[in-house]
Design a protein around this motif. Structure first.
Motif, PDB file in Angstrom:
ATOM      1  N   LYS A 147      41.358  41.947  48.216  1.00  0.00           N
ATOM      2  CA  LYS A 147      41.038  40.556  47.899  1.00  0.00           C
ATOM      3  C   LYS A 147      42.110  39.921  47.027  1.00  0.00           C
ATOM      4  O   LYS A 147      42.544  38.785  47.276  1.00  0.00           O
ATOM      5  N   VAL A 148      42.506  40.624  46.000  1.00  0.00           N
ATOM      6  CA  VAL A 148      43.532  40.080  45.100  1.00  0.00           C
ATOM      7  C   VAL A 148      44.834  39.866  45.865  1.00  0.00           C
ATOM      8  O   VAL A 148      45.503  38.837  45.705  1.00  0.00           O
ATOM      9  N   ALA A 149      45.198  40.824  46.708  1.00  0.00           N
ATOM     10  CA  ALA A 149      46.434  40.694  47.480  1.00  0.00           C
ATOM     11  C   ALA A 149      46.366  39.505  48.428  1.00  0.00           C
ATOM     12  O   ALA A 149      47.342  38.756  48.580  1.00  0.00           O
ATOM     13  N   ILE A 150      45.224  39.303  49.070  1.00  0.00           N
ATOM     14  CA  ILE A 150      45.082  38.170  49.999  1.00  0.00           C
ATOM     15  C   ILE A 150      45.223  36.842  49.271  1.00  0.00           C
ATOM     16  O   ILE A 150      45.960  35.952  49.704  1.00  0.00           O
ATOM     17  N   VAL A 151      44.514  36.677  48.181  1.00  0.00           N
ATOM     18  CA  VAL A 151      44.582  35.419  47.437  1.00  0.00           C
ATOM     19  C   VAL A 151      45.987  35.209  46.881  1.00  0.00           C
ATOM     20  O   VAL A 151      46.526  34.093  46.900  1.00  0.00           O
ATOM     21  N   SER A 152      46.595  36.281  46.404  1.00  0.00           N
ATOM     22  CA  SER A 152      47.949  36.182  45.857  1.00  0.00           C
ATOM     23  C   SER A 152      48.927  35.687  46.916  1.00  0.00           C
ATOM     24  O   SER A 152      49.714  34.765  46.675  1.00  0.00           O
ATOM     25  N   LEU A 153      48.864  36.271  48.105  1.00  0.00           N
ATOM     26  CA  LEU A 153      49.785  35.893  49.176  1.00  0.00           C
ATOM     27  C   LEU A 153      49.451  34.519  49.746  1.00  0.00           C
ATOM     28  O   LEU A 153      50.338  33.684  49.946  1.00  0.00           O
ATOM     29  N   ALA A 154      48.175  34.275  50.015  1.00  0.00           N
ATOM     30  CA  ALA A 154      47.786  33.027  50.670  1.00  0.00           C
ATOM     31  C   ALA A 154      47.940  31.813  49.761  1.00  0.00           C
ATOM     32  O   ALA A 154      48.247  30.712  50.231  1.00  0.00           O
ATOM     33  N   ALA A 155      47.717  32.003  48.465  1.00  0.00           N
ATOM     34  CA  ALA A 155      47.820  30.881  47.515  1.00  0.00           C
ATOM     35  C   ALA A 155      49.165  30.855  46.793  1.00  0.00           C
ATOM     36  O   ALA A 155      49.412  29.945  45.989  1.00  0.00           O
ATOM     37  N   ASP A 156      49.996  31.880  47.054  1.00  0.00           N
ATOM     38  CA  ASP A 156      51.313  31.994  46.415  1.00  0.00           C
ATOM     39  C   ASP A 156      51.197  31.985  44.893  1.00  0.00           C
ATOM     40  O   ASP A 156      51.833  31.191  44.193  1.00  0.00           O
ATOM     41  N   VAL A 157      50.328  32.888  44.401  1.00  0.00           N
ATOM     42  CA  VAL A 157      50.167  33.057  42.961  1.00  0.00           C
ATOM     43  C   VAL A 157      50.325  34.530  42.632  1.00  0.00           C
ATOM     44  O   VAL A 157      50.280  35.390  43.526  1.00  0.00           O
ATOM     45  N   ASP A 158      50.493  34.837  41.346  1.00  0.00           N
ATOM     46  CA  ASP A 158      50.628  36.247  40.993  1.00  0.00           C
ATOM     47  C   ASP A 158      49.261  36.927  41.000  1.00  0.00           C
ATOM     48  O   ASP A 158      48.210  36.276  41.107  1.00  0.00           O
ATOM     49  N   ALA A 159      49.283  38.254  40.893  1.00  0.00           N
ATOM     50  CA  ALA A 159      48.052  39.033  41.003  1.00  0.00           C
ATOM     51  C   ALA A 159      47.049  38.679  39.908  1.00  0.00           C
ATOM     52  O   ALA A 159      45.841  38.614  40.163  1.00  0.00           O
ATOM     53  N   ALA A 160      47.530  38.436  38.691  1.00  0.00           N
ATOM     54  CA  ALA A 160      46.623  38.117  37.594  1.00  0.00           C
ATOM     55  C   ALA A 160      45.896  36.797  37.861  1.00  0.00           C
ATOM     56  O   ALA A 160      44.688  36.680  37.633  1.00  0.00           O
ATOM     57  N   THR A 161      46.619  35.810  38.362  1.00  0.00           N
ATOM     58  CA  THR A 161      45.995  34.520  38.677  1.00  0.00           C
ATOM     59  C   THR A 161      45.007  34.671  39.829  1.00  0.00           C
ATOM     60  O   THR A 161      43.908  34.092  39.802  1.00  0.00           O
ATOM     61  N   ALA A 162      45.405  35.446  40.827  1.00  0.00           N
ATOM     62  CA  ALA A 162      44.515  35.677  41.973  1.00  0.00           C
ATOM     63  C   ALA A 162      43.224  36.342  41.524  1.00  0.00           C
ATOM     64  O   ALA A 162      42.119  35.967  41.947  1.00  0.00           O
ATOM     65  N   ARG A 163      43.354  37.323  40.650  1.00  0.00           N
ATOM     66  CA  ARG A 163      42.164  38.027  40.158  1.00  0.00           C
ATOM     67  C   ARG A 163      41.259  37.088  39.359  1.00  0.00           C
ATOM     68  O   ARG A 163      40.036  37.126  39.482  1.00  0.00           O
ATOM     69  N   ALA A 164      41.867  36.236  38.550  1.00  0.00           N
ATOM     70  CA  ALA A 164      41.085  35.283  37.753  1.00  0.00           C
ATOM     71  C   ALA A 164      40.336  34.311  38.663  1.00  0.00           C
ATOM     72  O   ALA A 164      39.178  33.966  38.408  1.00  0.00           O
ATOM     73  N   ARG A 165      41.003  33.856  39.705  1.00  0.00           N
ATOM     74  CA  ARG A 165      40.340  32.959  40.652  1.00  0.00           C
ATOM     75  C   ARG A 165      39.137  33.642  41.302  1.00  0.00           C
ATOM     76  O   ARG A 165      38.075  33.027  41.464  1.00  0.00           O
ATOM     77  N   LEU A 166      39.319  34.877  41.692  1.00  0.00           N
ATOM     78  CA  LEU A 166      38.227  35.625  42.320  1.00  0.00           C
ATOM     79  C   LEU A 166      37.078  35.847  41.346  1.00  0.00           C
ATOM     80  O   LEU A 166      35.906  35.701  41.710  1.00  0.00           O
ATOM     81  N   ASP A 167      37.402  36.202  40.117  1.00  0.00           N
ATOM     82  CA  ASP A 167      36.359  36.416  39.108  1.00  0.00           C
ATOM     83  C   ASP A 167      35.533  35.150  38.892  1.00  0.00           C
ATOM     84  O   ASP A 167      34.319  35.209  38.658  1.00  0.00           O
ATOM     85  N   ALA A 168      36.177  34.001  38.999  1.00  0.00           N
ATOM     86  CA  ALA A 168      35.492  32.730  38.733  1.00  0.00           C
ATOM     87  C   ALA A 168      34.503  32.352  39.830  1.00  0.00           C
ATOM     88  O   ALA A 168      33.598  31.546  39.606  1.00  0.00           O
ATOM     89  N   VAL A 169      34.664  32.951  41.027  1.00  0.00           N
ATOM     90  CA  VAL A 169      33.776  32.599  42.148  1.00  0.00           C
ATOM     91  C   VAL A 169      33.031  33.819  42.686  1.00  0.00           C
ATOM     92  O   VAL A 169      32.645  33.860  43.846  1.00  0.00           O
ATOM     93  N   GLY A 170      32.838  34.817  41.824  1.00  0.00           N
ATOM     94  CA  GLY A 170      32.066  35.984  42.222  1.00  0.00           C
ATOM     95  C   GLY A 170      32.720  36.840  43.278  1.00  0.00           C
ATOM     96  O   GLY A 170      32.037  37.536  44.038  1.00  0.00           O
ATOM     97  N   GLY A 171      34.042  36.800  43.366  1.00  0.00           N
ATOM     98  CA  GLY A 171      34.757  37.655  44.300  1.00  0.00           C
ATOM     99  C   GLY A 171      34.856  37.122  45.712  1.00  0.00           C
ATOM    100  O   GLY A 171      35.287  37.841  46.612  1.00  0.00           O
ATOM    101  N   ASN A 172      34.501  35.863  45.930  1.00  0.00           N
ATOM    102  CA  ASN A 172      34.527  35.287  47.267  1.00  0.00           C
ATOM    103  C   ASN A 172      35.928  34.770  47.588  1.00  0.00           C
ATOM    104  O   ASN A 172      36.421  33.827  46.969  1.00  0.00           O
ATOM    105  N   VAL A 173      36.594  35.394  48.560  1.00  0.00           N
ATOM    106  CA  VAL A 173      37.980  35.046  48.881  1.00  0.00           C
ATOM    107  C   VAL A 173      38.092  33.590  49.339  1.00  0.00           C
ATOM    108  O   VAL A 173      38.977  32.859  48.902  1.00  0.00           O
ATOM    109  N   ARG A 174      37.207  33.164  50.220  1.00  0.00           N
ATOM    110  CA  ARG A 174      37.310  31.801  50.743  1.00  0.00           C
ATOM    111  C   ARG A 174      37.167  30.775  49.626  1.00  0.00           C
ATOM    112  O   ARG A 174      37.892  29.764  49.594  1.00  0.00           O
ATOM    113  N   LYS A 175      36.241  31.005  48.721  1.00  0.00           N
ATOM    114  CA  LYS A 175      36.063  30.079  47.607  1.00  0.00           C
ATOM    115  C   LYS A 175      37.268  30.116  46.660  1.00  0.00           C
ATOM    116  O   LYS A 175      37.660  29.092  46.110  1.00  0.00           O
TER     117      LYS A 175
END
Length: 304
Positions: free
Chosen positions: A272-300
């Motif tokens: 999940k972190v890798a997908i968000v990182s690549l698709a949103a062009d952000v680093d892993a820490a930012t991707a993880r924070a985004r996921l944490d904020a929406v309960g781990g939902n990649v699409r959100k």
């Protein structure tokens, strides 16, 4: 043959009925038996389809409990219990569900997973005790499975679940059963008599497996455990699964293999972190924070 006397309510169950089409079973050739069983199995999916609406309603109710931190608890005896154990165990590796979040109580306990403990199914108090030991409460969802709808262990389990305010779902293969009446949601999949009379590990068991597949899989989809049809929460515990994770990230993002490998390294193997990182062009820490904020939902996470 003379008329059978002393017939009980159990004898009148559809799950115990004799199928006239298979009355000469032992006289048929092996290819004929293969075709006969395959023809009978072909009707199981149609029987499940006829129960689609109650299945969907039960799943939505289960998801409501899981979203609030509750558990999915299965209860069953014999084949039903063993099928439930398999489904519960596979949720952990497929969807990264923490241990104890999806569990199964089976008549006879863990020993019944490897060898039949059929006498244990007659103990209604043991069913209630099994759910009491699991500390089932109002936040949980309990799915009880019994082809006949009258297995004492399973009745005890679902009765206890209802008494403590848990969501109750009954999965049966007959109409008008005691178990069905106990459940807030009844899923009756009417597969008819078995090719060997009373052997409910056959069509009834297949139907239960299909229903369990739907309950756990669709519940996890609703909880954001997939991205499209990709199981992005898979736990990569061996090389086969690590290769699957790489394919999942590549399919979700379209990134070349070298970028996928780098993103997974930065994400400590978290798809999940890798997908968000690549698709949103952000680093892993930012991707993880985004996921944490929406309960781990990649699409959100990608929409945010």
């Amino acid at each position: 043959m003379g008329q059978v006397t002393g017939e009980s309510a159990f004898d009148r169950l559809a799950t115990e009925a004799r199928d006239p089409a298979a009355a000469d079973l032992d006289l048929r050739s092996t290819p004929e038996l293969v075709r006969l069983m395959n023809d009978q199995d072909a009707g199981v999916a149609a029987a499940v389809a006829r129960a689609a609406e109650p299945i969907a309603r039960a799943i939505d109710a289960i998801v409501g409990r899981l979203e609030r931190g509750g558990r999915l608890v299965y209860a069953g005896a014999g084949t039903s219990g063993r099928l439930a154990l398999v489904d519960a165990a596979e949720c952990e590796s497929t969807f990264d569900i923490p241990p104890g979040r999806v569990v199964a109580a089976i008549a006879g306990g863990p020993a019944a997973a490897a060898s039949a403990q059929e006498a244990a199914e007659d103990d209604r108090e043991a069913g209630a005790a099994a759910l009491s030991d699991l500390r089932v409460g109002p936040g949980d969802a309990v799915v009880a499975l019994s082809a006949s709808g009258r297995t004492p262990f399973t009745l005890g389990a679902l009765g206890h679940a209802r008494d403590v305010g848990a969501l109750t779902v009954a999965v049966v293969s007959v109409e008008g059963s005691e178990l069905g009446a106990l459940g807030e949601h009844e899923i009756a999949v009417l597969v008819g008599p078995e090719v060997i009379a009373g052997s409910t590990r056959l069509k009834a068991g297949t139907a239960q497996k299909l229903v369990l597949n739907m309950i756990s899989t669709i519940a996890m989809v609703r909880l954001g455990k997939t991205f499209g049809n990709l199981m992005v929460d898979v736990v990569a515990t061996n090389e086969k699964l690590r290769a699957r994770v790489r394919r999942i990230v590549a399919a979700a993002t379209g990134a070349p293999s070298e970028r996928v490998e780098a993103a997974l390294d930065d994400a400590d193997g978290d798809a999940k972190v890798a997908i968000v990182s690549l698709a949103a062009d952000v680093d892993a820490a930012t991707a993880r924070a985004r996921l944490d904020a929406v309960g781990g939902n990649v699409r959100k996470a990608l929409a945010g």
